[in-house]
Design a protein around this motif. Structure first.
Motif, short mmCIF file in Angstrom:
data_model
loop_
_atom_site.label_atom_id
_atom_site.label_comp_id
_atom_site.label_asym_id
_atom_site.label_seq_id
_atom_site.Cartn_x
_atom_site.Cartn_y
_atom_site.Cartn_z
N LEU A 74 -4.68 4.21 7.20
CA LEU A 74 -3.60 3.51 7.14
C LEU A 74 -3.19 2.61 5.80
O LEU A 74 -2.08 2.61 5.25
N VAL A 75 -4.53 2.24 5.26
CA VAL A 75 -4.31 1.48 3.79
C VAL A 75 -3.80 2.57 2.84
O VAL A 75 -2.99 2.28 1.94
N ARG A 76 -4.47 3.77 2.69
CA ARG A 76 -4.20 4.73 1.84
C ARG A 76 -2.78 5.03 1.97
O ARG A 76 -1.93 5.44 0.95
N ASP A 77 -2.36 5.30 3.21
CA ASP A 77 -0.81 5.89 3.37
C ASP A 77 0.09 4.81 2.99
O ASP A 77 1.08 5.18 2.05
N TYR A 78 -0.29 3.53 3.09
CA TYR A 78 0.53 2.62 2.73
C TYR A 78 0.84 2.41 1.08
O TYR A 78 1.86 2.33 0.41
N LEU A 79 -0.39 2.37 0.67
CA LEU A 79 -0.36 2.18 -0.97
C LEU A 79 0.39 3.47 -1.75
O LEU A 79 1.06 3.31 -2.56
N ASN A 80 0.03 4.60 -1.02
CA ASN A 80 0.77 5.93 -1.42
C ASN A 80 2.36 5.75 -1.13
O ASN A 80 3.11 6.46 -2.03
N SER A 81 2.76 5.20 -0.40
CA SER A 81 4.13 5.04 0.01
C SER A 81 4.83 4.47 -1.18
O SER A 81 5.93 4.38 -1.39
N VAL A 82 4.19 3.23 -1.51
CA VAL A 82 4.74 2.24 -2.47
C VAL A 82 4.68 3.08 -3.78
O VAL A 82 5.68 2.94 -4.42
N ILE B 48 -5.39 5.73 -8.88
CA ILE B 48 -5.62 4.36 -9.27
C ILE B 48 -6.34 3.75 -8.09
O ILE B 48 -6.02 4.06 -6.90
N GLY B 49 -7.20 2.82 -8.40
CA GLY B 49 -7.82 1.89 -7.33
C GLY B 49 -7.33 0.75 -7.21
O GLY B 49 -7.03 -0.12 -8.25
N VAL B 50 -7.29 0.04 -6.07
CA VAL B 50 -6.97 -1.20 -5.87
C VAL B 50 -8.07 -2.03 -5.11
O VAL B 50 -8.20 -1.68 -3.83
#
Length: 598
Positions: free
Chosen positions: A160-168, A208-210
């Motif tokens: 869920l976190v990865r999907d969202y970050l990659n959507s942005v 890219i790491g967040v």
């Protein structure tokens, strides 16, 4: 952590490779060979550097450069002023010509804000197309670094976190395509790291790491997008590659100082690999590396701002977030990690404020997933049951005190925390409260959305963990159908089927995902597990081999294929396929061992 030391050593090997080890051939157009870079040349003005350069400087041209090309020398779907373009650019940019351009009519989408923002040049750091590290080699280096990062316990493998970050990131990358920003088009891959420090970092090749602390520290989606845009600016402008090239040109004595800095950053536990690189840069920055670093930050700011505005986010978000970090750095005894690795000078903040003032105001639309993912991350950066309980109490107190940024998101965070505490009935009630608040807010805003991937996936997860099998299957299937592009929904569906021992269905779904996304180890693991359940030994061996290969465990991958090849029941076609793949993996393993030996 030990993996971080390994990463530093891996980067050091790449940095100390002899000049030309990853050589990118230049066009034999009769151009004279480049002269060696000297200290005097480094100190010359930008104008002199541009005149002496063999290739156009890596800058963003004025507004007129986005008009249709006048001559036939430029491909028809590449605007003039594009910088650092690699071979095959015409096919790479195909389908984007005319999108958001509005050069002839003046009324295209984004035409109103582009003029005042893009008119100023970006700082000249030299050519992004020159040098010794090709984009392919840069991606290969990044993939090898990522193998080690994924083994780190703080790597957050949450879809869920990865999907969202990659959507942005996808929205920002689309803006880069439209504005022709950057010399190449990497496949951006964003991931989260369990670290409360406010920081983000870029790796070679588009990774890219967040830090979770950064996501929690932002108050709007636009603020998060501003930091991601900045990091994407580093990637698009190939700053890591150019830093390597600059070190290569400055001689091995100076490069050794930089490597000492990288290792010192890791050993000093400066937060993450990005911090280590920054500390290394500062240790080496006695001279031109410091100027390069400052210029790189300024360039990444301006590229990030263009991406932010072009993607429809709030252009003031960058100055708001940077200003808040700057005030925190002045008022707190400890400087935020982001301010240490990305020094927030007054000049940088003033430059962004000036650009934001000249950008026309627009009401940004904030995705519902931002609030849910932010609340989820608040729990994910905790480690123990007591920390989960404390975070749930804080989320509830914010609702009661009316200080919550997003009430629906707070209820979601409470539900997620209660699930982790195995209080499944409480979690289901809190999730229902989150849905009710979210639906009421969506209706008030005139939004037809009544759910989100985070809500639907959590509902299935609660039912699965609570042992409500029928509800779990129904909810997982519903989430997958509602959000067919969500990796989180697909992952939950497969895991639910595996939990209920419905192996044939899980195998079919996992096989489909391995074909669609063969670079994701999770799908291969699920295929292996489902195949073991159905008794399909051959597919199990082949799936495990692909999983191990993606993780860089070549001996284990080769062993799986040898076991598959030696099966007595294997057919001729399957044998040929396995044998070919086995030879390919053995060659890759030999190549990497040679690379490691130098």
């Amino acid at each position: 952590m030990r993996p971080k030391r390994f990463l530093a050593a891996l980067l050091c090997v790449a940095l100390t490779a002899p000049p030309g080890a990853f050589a990118q051939a230049r066009a034999a157009s009769g151009a004279a060979p480049a002269r060696p870079v000297t200290q005097q040349a480094v100190e010359q003005s930008v104008e002199q550097s541009v005149e002496q350069s063999l290739e156009p400087p890596l800058v963003s041209g004025p507004v007129e450069s986005y008009a249709a090309p006048a001559g036939a020398a430029v491909p028809p779907d590449i605007a003039q002023g594009v910088f650092g373009v690699y071979g095959g650019a015409q096919s790479r940019f195909s389908g984007n010509s005319g999108v958001n351009r509005g050069a002839n009519s003046g009324v295209g989408v984004g035409a109103g804000w582009r003029a005042p923002i893009v008119a100023q040049q970006l700082p000249d750091l030299g050519s992004g197309g020159a040098g010794s590290l090709t984009p392919q080699a840069e991606r290969k280096l990044g993939e090898r670094v990522m193998r080690e990062l994924r083994r780190d316990p703080d790597y957050l493998d949450d879809w869920l976190v990865r999907d969202y970050l990659n959507s942005v990131a996808a929205k920002l990358a689309a803006a880069a395509n439209t504005l022709y920003i950057g010399g190449y088009r990497p496949d951006f891959d964003l991931f989260a790291v369990r670290d409360a420090q406010i920081n983000a970092f870029s790796l070679p090749g588009g990774f890219i790491g967040v830090n979770t602390g950064l996501i929690v520290a932002t108050q709007t989606e636009s603020e998060l997008a501003s930091v991601l845009g900045h990091e994407m600016g580093h990637v698009l402008q190939r700053h890591i590659s150019r830093m390597m090239i600059a070190g290569e040109r400055s001689g091995y004595a100076a490069l050794a100082g930089m490597l000492f800095g990288v290792l010192a950053g890791v050993l000093a536990h400066s937060g993450d690999l990005g911090s280590a690189i920054a500390v290394g840069g500062q240790a080496y920055a006695v001279d031109n590396q410091l100027r390069f670093s400052r210029s790189a930050e300024q360039e990444a700011d301006r590229v990030g701002f263009l991406l932010l505005a072009g993607a429809g986010y709030d252009p003031y978000a960058m100055t708001t977030f940077f200003g808040r970090l700057d005030r925190a750095a002045m008022s707190d005894t400890g400087v935020p990690a982001y301010a240490r690795t990305h020094p927030l000078t007054g000049e940088r903040i003033a430059d962004m404020e000036d650009r934001a003032r000249r950008a026309p105001y627009r009401q940004p639309h904030q995705a519902a997933e931002y609030g849910f993912v932010r609340a989820r991350v608040r729990l994910l950066q905790d480690h123990s049951r007591s920390e989960y309980a404390d975070e749930v109490s804080r989320l509830r107190s914010e609702i009661e005190d009316r200080t919550a940024l997003n009430v629906a998101a707070n209820w979601y965070g409470i539900a997620y925390g209660q699930m982790l505490l195995e209080r499944y009935d409480d979690a289901a009630r809190s999730l229902a409260a989150s849905r009710a608040v979210f639906a009421a807010g969506a209706q008030a805003d005139g939004d037809a959305a009544r759910s989100s991937p985070s809500l639907d996936v959590l509902a299935a997860d609660i039912a699965r963990r609570a042992g409500r099998d029928d509800d779990a299957v129904r909810l997982a299937d519903l989430a997958h159908k509602r959000w067919p592009q969500s990796n989180a929904a697909i992952d939950m569906h497969i895991r639910t089927l595996l939990s209920l021992r419905r192996f044939a269905e899980a195998q079919a779904l996992a096989r489909k995902e391995t074909e669609a996304q063969p670079d994701q180890p999770a799908w291969w693991l699920y295929l292996a597990q489902a195949s073991a359940g159905t008794g399909d030994v051959l597919t199990r061996h082949r799936a495990l081999a692909e999983k191990f290969a993606l993780e860089g465990a070549w001996p284990s991958a080769i062993r799986q294929l040898k076991d598959a090849r030696d099966m007595k029941t294997i057919g001729y076609y399957d044998l040929a396929t396995v044998d070919a793949r086995l030879h390919e993996m053995e060659n890759r393993y030999k190549e990497e061992r040679l690379d490691e030996k130098g």
